[in-house]
Design a protein around this motif. Structure first.
Motif, PDB file in Angstrom:
ATOM      1  N   LYS A  27       0.883  -1.167   0.000  1.00 34.92           N
ATOM      2  CA  LYS A  27       0.000   0.000   0.000  1.00 34.92           C
ATOM      3  C   LYS A  27       0.917   1.212   0.000  1.00 34.92           C
ATOM      4  N   THR A  28       0.378   2.383  -0.236  1.00 34.13           N
ATOM      5  CA  THR A  28       1.198   3.592  -0.190  1.00 34.13           C
ATOM      6  C   THR A  28       0.551   4.630   0.716  1.00 34.13           C
ATOM      7  N   MET A  29       1.393   5.543   1.182  1.00 33.27           N
ATOM      8  CA  MET A  29       0.953   6.600   2.093  1.00 33.27           C
ATOM      9  C   MET A  29       1.969   7.739   1.998  1.00 33.27           C
ATOM     10  N   PRO A  30       1.554   8.994   2.113  1.00 36.00           N
ATOM     11  CA  PRO A  30       2.521  10.090   2.086  1.00 36.00           C
ATOM     12  C   PRO A  30       3.488  10.020   3.269  1.00 36.00           C
ATOM     13  N   PHE A  31       4.757  10.401   3.022  1.00 34.44           N
ATOM     14  CA  PHE A  31       5.783  10.407   4.058  1.00 34.44           C
ATOM     15  C   PHE A  31       6.519  11.739   4.014  1.00 34.44           C
ATOM     16  N   VAL A  32       6.582  12.440   5.142  1.00 33.57           N
ATOM     17  CA  VAL A  32       7.282  13.725   5.233  1.00 33.57           C
ATOM     18  C   VAL A  32       8.769  13.447   5.382  1.00 33.57           C
ATOM     19  N   ILE A  33       9.570  13.944   4.440  1.00 31.22           N
ATOM     20  CA  ILE A  33      11.018  13.762   4.476  1.00 31.22           C
ATOM     21  C   ILE A  33      11.674  14.864   5.309  1.00 31.22           C
ATOM     22  N   SER A  34      11.218  16.102   5.120  1.00 31.12           N
ATOM     23  CA  SER A  34      11.866  17.222   5.807  1.00 31.12           C
ATOM     24  C   SER A  34      10.903  18.398   5.916  1.00 31.12           C
ATOM     25  N   LEU A  35      11.102  19.223   6.942  1.00 30.84           N
ATOM     26  CA  LEU A  35      10.326  20.442   7.135  1.00 30.84           C
ATOM     27  C   LEU A  35      11.235  21.643   6.954  1.00 30.84           C
ATOM     28  N   TYR A  36      10.701  22.717   6.367  1.00 32.61           N
ATOM     29  CA  TYR A  36      11.468  23.922   6.106  1.00 32.61           C
ATOM     30  C   TYR A  36      10.708  25.144   6.574  1.00 32.61           C
ATOM     31  N   GLY A  37      11.444  26.165   7.020  1.00 31.73           N
ATOM     32  CA  GLY A  37      10.860  27.461   7.333  1.00 31.73           C
ATOM     33  C   GLY A  37      10.104  27.507   8.637  1.00 31.73           C
ATOM     34  N   ASN A  38       9.623  28.724   8.930  1.00 26.89           N
ATOM     35  CA  ASN A  38       8.855  28.956  10.150  1.00 26.89           C
ATOM     36  C   ASN A  38       7.426  29.357   9.845  1.00 26.89           C
ATOM     37  N   GLU A  39       7.249  30.335   8.987  1.00 23.85           N
ATOM     38  CA  GLU A  39       5.904  30.812   8.661  1.00 23.85           C
ATOM     39  C   GLU A  39       5.809  31.057   7.170  1.00 23.85           C
ATOM     40  N   PRO A  40       5.207  30.245   6.409  1.00 25.69           N
ATOM     41  CA  PRO A  40       4.591  28.980   6.798  1.00 25.69           C
ATOM     42  C   PRO A  40       5.628  27.852   6.811  1.00 25.69           C
ATOM     43  N   VAL A  41       5.374  26.849   7.605  1.00 28.62           N
ATOM     44  CA  VAL A  41       6.211  25.648   7.577  1.00 28.62           C
ATOM     45  C   VAL A  41       5.853  24.887   6.309  1.00 28.62           C
ATOM     46  N   ARG A  42       6.889  24.497   5.561  1.00 32.10           N
ATOM     47  CA  ARG A  42       6.670  23.746   4.325  1.00 32.10           C
ATOM     48  C   ARG A  42       7.306  22.378   4.478  1.00 32.10           C
ATOM     49  N   ALA A  49       5.081   6.548  -0.517  1.00 27.60           N
ATOM     50  CA  ALA A  49       5.997   5.702   0.266  1.00 27.60           C
ATOM     51  C   ALA A  49       5.310   4.378   0.583  1.00 27.60           C
ATOM     52  N   LEU A  50       6.073   3.281   0.585  1.00 31.96           N
ATOM     53  CA  LEU A  50       5.493   1.973   0.883  1.00 31.96           C
ATOM     54  C   LEU A  50       4.952   1.936   2.304  1.00 31.96           C
ATOM     55  N   PHE A  51       3.786   1.337   2.455  1.00 30.69           N
ATOM     56  CA  PHE A  51       3.090   1.276   3.740  1.00 30.69           C
ATOM     57  C   PHE A  51       2.475  -0.112   3.885  1.00 30.69           C
ATOM     58  N   CYS A  52       2.646  -0.736   5.053  1.00 30.61           N
ATOM     59  CA  CYS A  52       2.169  -2.113   5.261  1.00 30.61           C
ATOM     60  C   CYS A  52       0.674  -2.196   5.578  1.00 30.61           C
ATOM     61  N   GLY A  53       0.090  -1.128   6.089  1.00 29.48           N
ATOM     62  CA  GLY A  53      -1.318  -1.166   6.464  1.00 29.48           C
ATOM     63  C   GLY A  53      -1.551  -1.734   7.851  1.00 29.48           C
ATOM     64  N   THR A  54      -0.507  -2.250   8.493  1.00 27.92           N
ATOM     65  CA  THR A  54      -0.614  -2.819   9.830  1.00 27.92           C
ATOM     66  C   THR A  54      -0.199  -1.821  10.901  1.00 27.92           C
ATOM     67  N   CYS A  55       0.946  -1.170  10.677  1.00 26.62           N
ATOM     68  CA  CYS A  55       1.414  -0.202  11.673  1.00 26.62           C
ATOM     69  C   CYS A  55       0.520   1.044  11.641  1.00 26.62           C
ATOM     70  N   ARG A  56       0.573   1.844  12.671  1.00 29.79           N
ATOM     71  CA  ARG A  56      -0.262   3.035  12.782  1.00 29.79           C
ATOM     72  C   ARG A  56       0.610   4.253  13.095  1.00 29.79           C
ATOM     73  N   PRO A  57       1.173   4.879  12.037  1.00 28.05           N
ATOM     74  CA  PRO A  57       1.962   6.084  12.286  1.00 28.05           C
ATOM     75  C   PRO A  57       1.112   7.130  13.006  1.00 28.05           C
ATOM     76  N   ARG A  58       1.681   7.735  14.039  1.00 23.94           N
ATOM     77  CA  ARG A  58       0.937   8.718  14.830  1.00 23.94           C
ATOM     78  C   ARG A  58       0.803  10.029  14.060  1.00 23.94           C
ATOM     79  N   PRO A  59      -0.360  10.662  14.124  1.00 19.85           N
ATOM     80  CA  PRO A  59      -0.559  11.911  13.392  1.00 19.85           C
ATOM     81  C   PRO A  59       0.090  13.113  14.077  1.00 19.85           C
ATOM     82  N   ASP A  60       0.399  13.005  15.368  1.00 21.82           N
ATOM     83  CA  ASP A  60       0.963  14.127  16.118  1.00 21.82           C
ATOM     84  C   ASP A  60       2.322  13.744  16.701  1.00 21.82           C
ATOM     85  N   PRO A  61       3.192  14.733  16.904  1.00 23.93           N
ATOM     86  CA  PRO A  61       4.492  14.460  17.520  1.00 23.93           C
ATOM     87  C   PRO A  61       4.347  13.880  18.929  1.00 23.93           C
ATOM     88  N   VAL A  62       5.344  13.123  19.352  1.00 25.29           N
ATOM     89  CA  VAL A  62       5.368  12.499  20.669  1.00 25.29           C
ATOM     90  C   VAL A  62       6.512  13.112  21.469  1.00 25.29           C
TER      91      VAL A  62
END
Length: 75
Positions: A27-42, A49-62
């Motif tokens: 399966k596929t799912m978007p994957f963030v490689i890098s963040l740039y800037g402050n306002e706006p963050v890009r 990106a390959l995705f197994c469908g089993t794991c559950r990537p968290r939507p928010d930072p930990v």
């Protein structure tokens, strides 16, 4: 490496957890490689990106207080 789902030979690995995937279970799912800037963050994003469908990537930072640099210097 074998597929996590069916144990056939894997053709790739989940970008999020590393589980092996055969061509039938990819399966596929978007994957963030890098963040740039402050306002706006890009973000630089891989859309398929390959995705197994089993794991559950968290939507928010930990929070990882054990890796806090100020706490590491106090030890």
């Amino acid at each position: 490496m074998d597929c996590w789902h069916c144990r056939r030979t894997a053709v790739g690995a989940c970008r999020f957890c590393g589980r092996g995937l055969c061509e039938d279970h990819v399966k596929t799912m978007p994957f963030v490689i890098s963040l740039y800037g402050n306002e706006p963050v890009r973000a630089l994003v891989v859309e398929d990106a390959l995705f197994c469908g089993t794991c559950r990537p968290r939507p928010d930072p930990v929070d990882l207080p054990e890796l806090d640099q100020t706490a590491a210097h106090e030890v």
